[in-house]
Design a protein around this motif. Structure first.
Motif, short mmCIF file in Angstrom:
data_model
loop_
_atom_site.label_atom_id
_atom_site.label_comp_id
_atom_site.label_asym_id
_atom_site.label_seq_id
_atom_site.Cartn_x
_atom_site.Cartn_y
_atom_site.Cartn_z
N LEU A 117 0.82 -1.21 0.00
CA LEU A 117 0.00 0.00 0.00
C LEU A 117 0.86 1.26 0.00
O LEU A 117 0.59 2.21 -0.74
CB LEU A 117 -0.92 -0.01 1.22
CG LEU A 117 -1.83 1.21 1.40
CD1 LEU A 117 -2.74 1.38 0.20
CD2 LEU A 117 -2.64 1.09 2.68
N ARG A 118 1.89 1.29 0.81
CA ARG A 118 2.76 2.47 0.86
C ARG A 118 3.46 2.70 -0.47
O ARG A 118 3.70 3.84 -0.87
CB ARG A 118 3.79 2.31 1.98
CG ARG A 118 3.25 2.59 3.36
CD ARG A 118 4.38 2.68 4.39
NE ARG A 118 5.01 1.40 4.61
CZ ARG A 118 4.65 0.53 5.54
NH1 ARG A 118 3.62 0.81 6.33
NH2 ARG A 118 5.28 -0.62 5.68
N ALA A 119 3.76 1.63 -1.18
CA ALA A 119 4.43 1.78 -2.47
C ALA A 119 3.48 2.28 -3.56
O ALA A 119 3.93 2.90 -4.53
CB ALA A 119 5.04 0.45 -2.89
N ALA A 120 2.17 2.03 -3.39
CA ALA A 120 1.21 2.38 -4.44
C ALA A 120 0.44 3.66 -4.18
O ALA A 120 -0.01 4.31 -5.13
CB ALA A 120 0.22 1.22 -4.63
N ALA A 121 0.28 4.04 -2.93
CA ALA A 121 -0.60 5.16 -2.60
C ALA A 121 0.08 6.51 -2.82
O ALA A 121 1.29 6.65 -2.61
CB ALA A 121 -1.06 5.05 -1.14
N PRO A 122 -0.69 7.51 -3.22
CA PRO A 122 -0.14 8.87 -3.29
C PRO A 122 -0.03 9.46 -1.89
O PRO A 122 -0.61 8.94 -0.92
CB PRO A 122 -1.18 9.62 -4.12
CG PRO A 122 -2.47 8.90 -3.84
CD PRO A 122 -2.10 7.46 -3.66
N ARG A 123 0.69 10.54 -1.78
CA ARG A 123 0.80 11.25 -0.49
C ARG A 123 -0.44 12.13 -0.33
O ARG A 123 -0.75 12.93 -1.20
CB ARG A 123 2.06 12.10 -0.47
CG ARG A 123 2.25 12.90 0.80
CD ARG A 123 3.43 13.82 0.67
NE ARG A 123 3.51 14.76 1.77
CZ ARG A 123 4.29 15.83 1.79
NH1 ARG A 123 5.10 16.07 0.75
NH2 ARG A 123 4.29 16.65 2.82
N VAL A 124 -1.14 11.97 0.79
CA VAL A 124 -2.40 12.67 1.01
C VAL A 124 -2.23 13.69 2.12
O VAL A 124 -1.70 13.38 3.19
CB VAL A 124 -3.54 11.69 1.38
CG1 VAL A 124 -4.85 12.44 1.56
CG2 VAL A 124 -3.70 10.62 0.30
N THR A 125 -2.69 14.92 1.87
CA THR A 125 -2.65 16.01 2.84
C THR A 125 -4.05 16.57 2.99
O THR A 125 -4.73 16.81 2.00
CB THR A 125 -1.70 17.13 2.39
OG1 THR A 125 -0.40 16.59 2.16
CG2 THR A 125 -1.61 18.22 3.45
N ALA A 126 -4.47 16.78 4.24
CA ALA A 126 -5.80 17.35 4.52
C ALA A 126 -5.63 18.74 5.10
O ALA A 126 -4.81 18.97 5.99
CB ALA A 126 -6.56 16.46 5.50
N ILE A 127 -6.43 19.68 4.58
CA ILE A 127 -6.40 21.06 5.05
C ILE A 127 -7.83 21.50 5.30
O ILE A 127 -8.69 21.39 4.42
CB ILE A 127 -5.74 22.01 4.02
CG1 ILE A 127 -4.30 21.57 3.75
CG2 ILE A 127 -5.79 23.45 4.49
CD1 ILE A 127 -3.62 22.40 2.70
#
Length: 683
Positions: A347-357
């Protein structure tokens, strides 16, 4: 002369006498199995049964089980389907009418599909003929007359390497190939080529000489999955069924499935009833999409139809998607369908980096262009970096249009039209210089005055896709801006740098993946007055985020929503299973579906009250409401009541509701009622 054989005399004595010769001018009945039981196209609930007709001798060979016929019913010619042929009727033969004609000897209703339709009707408290309308498409005589095609040969088993990232994936394929009944809930990795994975599952079943049914939300998904299946089994081995194909082409494909030409069928919700021979696996992709719920009576959901079919036929069942519904989580927690989930390393290799604001986060845009586009600096920088790297950027906007909703600037009350009380908005073609207009009656409102506080100032409650594209075009000069939504839905976009503004469900697939995704106005999804608001918001976010490149390749997702909320946390951690578990636990505690079965009864107040007063509820039955729908002062006021029972009593509730509807239609009650079990909309 030899003595007669006593055994032969005994045979003559006990055999049935031959049928009497027909009276002059009367047709002769078929010599064998002269009675046909017919499902007549009569939608009234008290007529939900088969009716007996005599088979004319001249039509004996054409009247086969499952064929379309025309019969006299209530002194009118009516369509029907032959359910079976029997030797005798419970009624006197002299009272039976003859079948009028055989529309087509093609047996379009197989016993397996007929049994499924009956089970679906019973589960949802509907009638058999209503479900048959969903299951069997209209006839095209020219298509039926075409030369039949030779059945496709069984394909070789596909390479299971694509499922190697999922610990239980290979075991599921092995069970399919061996013909075992295996159920599973599959959570696809972000960026997964899910059409290829589903095609591998279907091809595995086809290689074992069994059928496969794949149901997806819309025609764009049908096109992708059909192409993936054709790459494995050939064009002749797969059939696509969706409304956009046109009646003739769709019926041609449906017939090829019924005749056993193709083993794999891909399509939208009606495909759940496709008459595949010897079904081996039944698949639903993205079961949370509301397009899987049929808007016609008895309002069945694809997921439940396929579960019924898997239970009846012994086929395997796969519930698949990027996100997970509470209903799918219930299948996992009860042990009916184990989950297929990749490990955290994959999962870590496939997922994009997600940021919540958050909506009111202190990180506002640092330059005028970003402030104008309503994009915080983090999101603005992520989009600019992706564009500079040569990748497209996806911008998801909850609403289409320009400024579809306005509120008072001071008190935030919805802005309403003075003439019809409809919502005010700015239409796409108007531009900012034009006054707002009513979205119901189209009247302009140049001198708005808030009925709540008296203010004359307006603000946008939510910005639509058209207005967002306009603002982003000014903020990111030099880059093309494309929109996808409503009647202008894009299927794909190329890998060139561009801004793609899309509404939920209309996100095009980007070649190589998007460099970034900006999920704007998250509060608009989360603040909906809906039991499924959080689940639906997460599903839409994950569908968009799954199109982004992995974080190791620079992929970024920025969601404008409070990071402390459960669906936002599930997106950041990419853990929809955790969120589905939280949702299911909360609904179980509060007594909401799917922890319970629930029915909605909607109609005029007097009709609703009368039905509730006469309804014999199951032991755990509880009535909630009724409550008015719309304006309570309107002369056409409608009410809705909810009935809640424990899950084991769901079938009993469906049965008593069906019986109550039958009583109403038999006594010709004038006021129509909408009765729906397990409705998606409860609030």
């Amino acid at each position: 002369m030899s003595e007669p054989d006593p055994d032969a005399l005994f045979d003559v004595a006990v055999s049935k006498p031959p049928p009497p010769a027909p009276a002059k001018g009367r047709q002769a009945a078929a010599p064998e199995l002269p009675v046909a039981k017919v499902w007549v196209d009569a939608p009234l609930a008290h007529l939900d049964r088969t009716f007996d007709y005599l088979v004319p001798e001249k039509l004996d060979a054409e009247v086969v089980v499952g064929c379309r016929v025309r019969v006299r019913f209530n002194r009118q010619l009516t369509d029907g389907f032959v359910a079976e042929r029997v030797a005798e009727s419970d009624l006197e033969t002299s009272r039976l009418l003859f079948l009028d004609k055989v529309v087509s000897p093609e047996p379009v209703l197989s016993p397996e599909v007929a049994g499924l339709c009956r089970a679906v009707a019973d589960r949802y408290g509907g009638t058999m003929i209503d479900v048959l309308r969903l299951a069997v498409p209209p006839r095209h005589a020219r298509v039926e007359a075409e030369e039949p095609v030779e059945p496709a040969t069984a394909p070789a088993p596909p390479d299971p390497a694509g499922w190697s990232r999922y610990p239980r994936g290979a075991a599921f394929l092995d069970a399919l190939h061996a013909g075992r009944q295996a159920h599973a809930v599959w959570q696809a990795l972000p960026g997964e080529d899910w059409p290829a994975r589903l095609a591998e599952v279907a091809a595995t079943a086809a290689s074992a000489d069994r059928g496969a049914v794949i149901v997806v939300p819309d025609h764009r998904d049908v096109t992708r999955v059909r192409a993936a299946c054709a790459a494995l089994v050939g064009d002749d081995g797969v059939v696509a069924l969706s409304a956009d194909l046109g009646p003739a082409k769709r019926y041609r494909g449906w017939l090829s499935v019924r005749r056993g030409v193709a083993r794999i069928v891909v399509g939208t919700r009606a495909t759940a009833y496709a008459p595949v021979a010897n079904p081996g696996v039944l698949i639903v992709w993205d079961d949370g999409d509301d397009q899987h719920s049929d808007p016609r009576s008895p309002y069945p959901h694809v997921r439940d139809v396929l579960i019924q079919r898997a239970t009846r036929t012994g086929a395997a069942m796969l519930v698949a998607g990027f996100a997970r519904t509470a209903e799918a989580q219930l299948l996992v927690e009860t042990g009916w369908a184990p989950e297929i989930v990749a490990g955290r390393t994959e999962l870590r290799a496939a997922a994009p980096r997600v940021t919540a604001i958050g909506e009111h986060d202190s990180q506002l845009a640092r330059d005028p262009a970003a402030r104008t586009a309503r994009v915080p600096s983090v999101a603005f920088d992520a989009a600019r970096a992706a564009l500079s790297a040569g990748h497209p950027v996806l911008v998801q906007v909850p609403r289409r249009g320009y400024v579809p909703a306005l509120t008072c600037q001071e008190c935030r009350a919805p802005a309403r039209c003075r003439r019809c009380a409809g919502p005010l908005g700015i239409p796409p073609s108007a531009g900012e210089a034009r006054p707002p207009a009513c979205r119901w009656c189209a009247a302009t409102e140049a001198n708005f005055r808030c009925q709540n506080c008296g203010s004359r100032r307006l603000r946008a409650a939510v910005i639509g896709a058209k207005r967002t594209a306009e603002e982003l075009g000014r903020a990111f000069t030099g880059f093309p801006v494309r929109t996808s939504g409503a009647k202008e839905v894009l299927a794909t976009v190329d890998a060139k740098p561009a801004l793609v503004v899309a509404t939920p469900g209309a996100e095009p697939v980007a070649e190589g993946g998007y460099g970034a995704a900006l999920l704007l106005d998250g509060w608009a999804l989360l603040s909906r007055v809906d039991l499924r608001a959080a689940e639906e918001a997460l599903r839409r976010w994950m569908t968009a985020a799954a199109l982004v490149r992995p974080g190791t390749d620079g992929g970024r997702v920025v969601v404008l929503a409070d990071s402390t909320l459960a669906p936002v946390q599930a997106l950041v951690r990419w853990d929809p299973a955790w969120h589905a578990g939280v949702e299911l636990a909360a609904r179980t505690e509060l007594g909401f579906p799917p922890a319970v079965r629930m029915a909605s009864i909607e109609g005029p107040p007097n009709a609703v009250a009368k039905l509730l007063a006469e309804l014999p509820l199951p032991s755990t039955g509880e009535i909630l409401g009724p409550v008015p729908l719309g304006d309570p002062e309107s002369p056409d006021t409608r009410e809705r009541a909810l009935i809640r029972v424990a899950r084991p009593e769901g079938r009993e509730l469906a049965a008593v509701l069906a019986k109550a509807q039958a009583v109403r239609t038999a006594r010709k009650d004038p006021d129509p009622l909408r009765v729906q079990l397990d409705p998606l909309d409860l609030i």
